[in-house]
Design a protein around this motif. Structure first.
Motif, PDB file in Angstrom:
ATOM      1  N   VAL A   1       0.777  -1.231   0.000  1.00 53.73           N
ATOM      2  CA  VAL A   1       0.000   0.000   0.000  1.00 53.73           C
ATOM      3  C   VAL A   1       0.814   1.290   0.000  1.00 53.73           C
ATOM      4  CG1 VAL A   1      -1.722   1.330   1.297  1.00 53.73           C
ATOM      5  CG2 VAL A   1      -1.995  -1.110   0.966  1.00 53.73           C
ATOM      6  N   PRO A   2       2.045   1.342   0.567  1.00 48.95           N
ATOM      7  CA  PRO A   2       2.750   2.618   0.616  1.00 48.95           C
ATOM      8  C   PRO A   2       2.925   3.306  -0.728  1.00 48.95           C
ATOM      9  CG  PRO A   2       3.849   1.060   2.025  1.00 48.95           C
ATOM     10  CD  PRO A   2       2.740   0.320   1.326  1.00 48.95           C
TER      11      PRO A   2
ATOM     12  N   PRO B   1       1.205   7.386  -0.347  1.00 50.96           N
ATOM     13  CA  PRO B   1       1.550   7.874   0.987  1.00 50.96           C
ATOM     14  C   PRO B   1       0.402   8.643   1.620  1.00 50.96           C
ATOM     15  CG  PRO B   1       3.015   8.805  -0.689  1.00 50.96           C
ATOM     16  CD  PRO B   1       2.027   7.942  -1.404  1.00 50.96           C
TER      17      PRO B   1
ATOM     18  N   ARG C   1      -2.251   7.404   2.742  1.00 52.25           N
ATOM     19  CA  ARG C   1      -3.527   6.697   2.605  1.00 52.25           C
ATOM     20  C   ARG C   1      -3.515   5.409   3.399  1.00 52.25           C
ATOM     21  NH1 ARG C   1      -6.777   8.751  -1.930  1.00 52.25           N
ATOM     22  NH2 ARG C   1      -5.708  10.686  -2.407  1.00 52.25           N
ATOM     23  N   VAL C   2      -4.702   5.061   3.867  1.00 57.55           N
ATOM     24  CA  VAL C   2      -4.844   3.881   4.715  1.00 57.55           C
ATOM     25  C   VAL C   2      -5.814   2.909   4.065  1.00 57.55           C
ATOM     26  CG1 VAL C   2      -5.649   3.055   6.958  1.00 57.55           C
ATOM     27  CG2 VAL C   2      -4.464   5.245   6.790  1.00 57.55           C
TER      28      VAL C   2
ATOM     29  N   ALA D   1       4.074   2.099   7.562  1.00 54.40           N
ATOM     30  CA  ALA D   1       4.901   2.141   6.346  1.00 54.40           C
ATOM     31  C   ALA D   1       6.257   1.470   6.563  1.00 54.40           C
ATOM     32  CB  ALA D   1       5.093   3.585   5.903  1.00 54.40           C
TER      33      ALA D   1
ATOM     34  N   GLY E   1       0.860  10.275   7.116  1.00 51.91           N
ATOM     35  CA  GLY E   1      -0.129   9.225   7.363  1.00 51.91           C
ATOM     36  C   GLY E   1      -0.595   9.317   8.803  1.00 51.91           C
TER      37      GLY E   1
ATOM     38  N   ASN F   1       2.560   6.690  10.874  1.00 54.21           N
ATOM     39  CA  ASN F   1       2.620   6.387   9.431  1.00 54.21           C
ATOM     40  C   ASN F   1       1.806   5.145   9.092  1.00 54.21           C
ATOM     41  OD1 ASN F   1       5.925   6.951  10.318  1.00 54.21           O
ATOM     42  ND2 ASN F   1       4.771   8.488   9.197  1.00 54.21           N
TER      43      ASN F   1
ATOM     44  N   VAL G   1      -0.503   2.655   7.318  1.00 52.59           N
ATOM     45  CA  VAL G   1      -0.859   2.432   5.906  1.00 52.59           C
ATOM     46  C   VAL G   1      -1.976   1.399   5.731  1.00 52.59           C
ATOM     47  CG1 VAL G   1       1.381   3.133   4.976  1.00 52.59           C
ATOM     48  CG2 VAL G   1       0.989   0.724   5.569  1.00 52.59           C
TER      49      VAL G   1
END
Ligand SMILES: Nc1nc2c(c(=O)[nH]1)N[C@H]1C(S)=C(S)[C@@H](COP(=O)(O)O)O[C@H]1N2
Ligand SMILES: [Mo]
Length: 203
Positions: free
Chosen positions: A57-58, A61, A63-64, A139, A175, A192, A194
């Motif tokens: 997912v990173p 950046p 976003r979750v 992350a 994040g 951070n 993610v």
């Protein structure tokens, strides 16, 4: 460990999560996301490996990815977290390697974010919700769980946030940060973030 647990995610849910990931990767390749476009797309994770999914997912950046035992997997920006849910403010102190730290955070309750995504608890098991954990993945591959009953207002009622500001500064780029307002040590203040996965830890 995460992969072992999330293997129990239904194929439909996982398919939806994979769709969300595909959307994230597609977004990262759009013009305007130049910094990400220069980075090679992550290898497509095996459909059964939600840990690999979370780690991919990173590409986006700040976003979750919300996934696991929920009806509505979704990729949320910090702005989404700051606008779609009721906001809370808390000032907390935790112990860290650098000594005690005090910070003020704002953001939605992790519980409210999960509730909006509709946890798919079993209806044939007494108090099935008590068997779930929330895996919060960062992350840098740092990770912690909180239990679902711990943050449920009917049980632990711990006001863990997915914080979108820290001491008045936006976490839009970094994040969100998980807060753990009843913890003494800072270990569960995951920075951070993610991915957040609701997993069924019950036997
Ligand atoms: N993503 C991520 N979050 C993390 C950590 C980490 O290594 N990675 N360390 C934790 C630990 S052990 C502590 S004590 C606090 C330290 O907070 P600080 O990074 O704001 O100093 O962050 C926590 N959150
Ligand atoms: Mo720590």
């Amino acid at each position: 460990m995460l992969s072992q647990i999330v293997r129990r995610v239904s194929p439909l849910r996982l398919a939806a999560a994979v769709f969300a990931l595909a959307a994230a990767v597609t977004l990262s390749l759009l013009p305007g996301w130049g910094a990400q476009a220069a980075t090679p797309a992550p290898a497509a994770p095996a459909a059964s490996d939600a840990a690999a999914l979370a780690k991919a997912v990173p590409a986006a950046p700040g976003r979750v990815l919300l996934l696991g035992r929920i009806a509505h997997p979704v990729l949320l920006s910090v702005n989404d977290l700051a606008t779609r849910y009721p906001q809370h403010t808390q000032t907390v102190t935790f112990q860290s390697g650098a000594g005690p730290q005090t910070h003020t955070y704002t953001g939605p309750l992790l519980y409210d974010v999960l509730q909006a995504a509709k946890p798919s608890f079993r209806t044939d098991v007494k108090n099935d919700a008590l068997r779930y954990a929330v895996v919060v993945h960062a992350a840098d591959n740092y990770e912690s769980v909180v239990s679902f009953p711990e943050i449920d207002p009917g049980y632990g009622n711990v006001a863990s946030l997915l914080a979108v500001t820290e001491d008045g500064k936006s976490l839009a780029t970094a994040g969100p940060r998980l807060t753990a307002p009843t913890d003494t040590k800072g270990g569960r203040y995951v920075s951070n973030v993610v991915a957040v996965a609701l997993v069924r830890a019950g036997l």
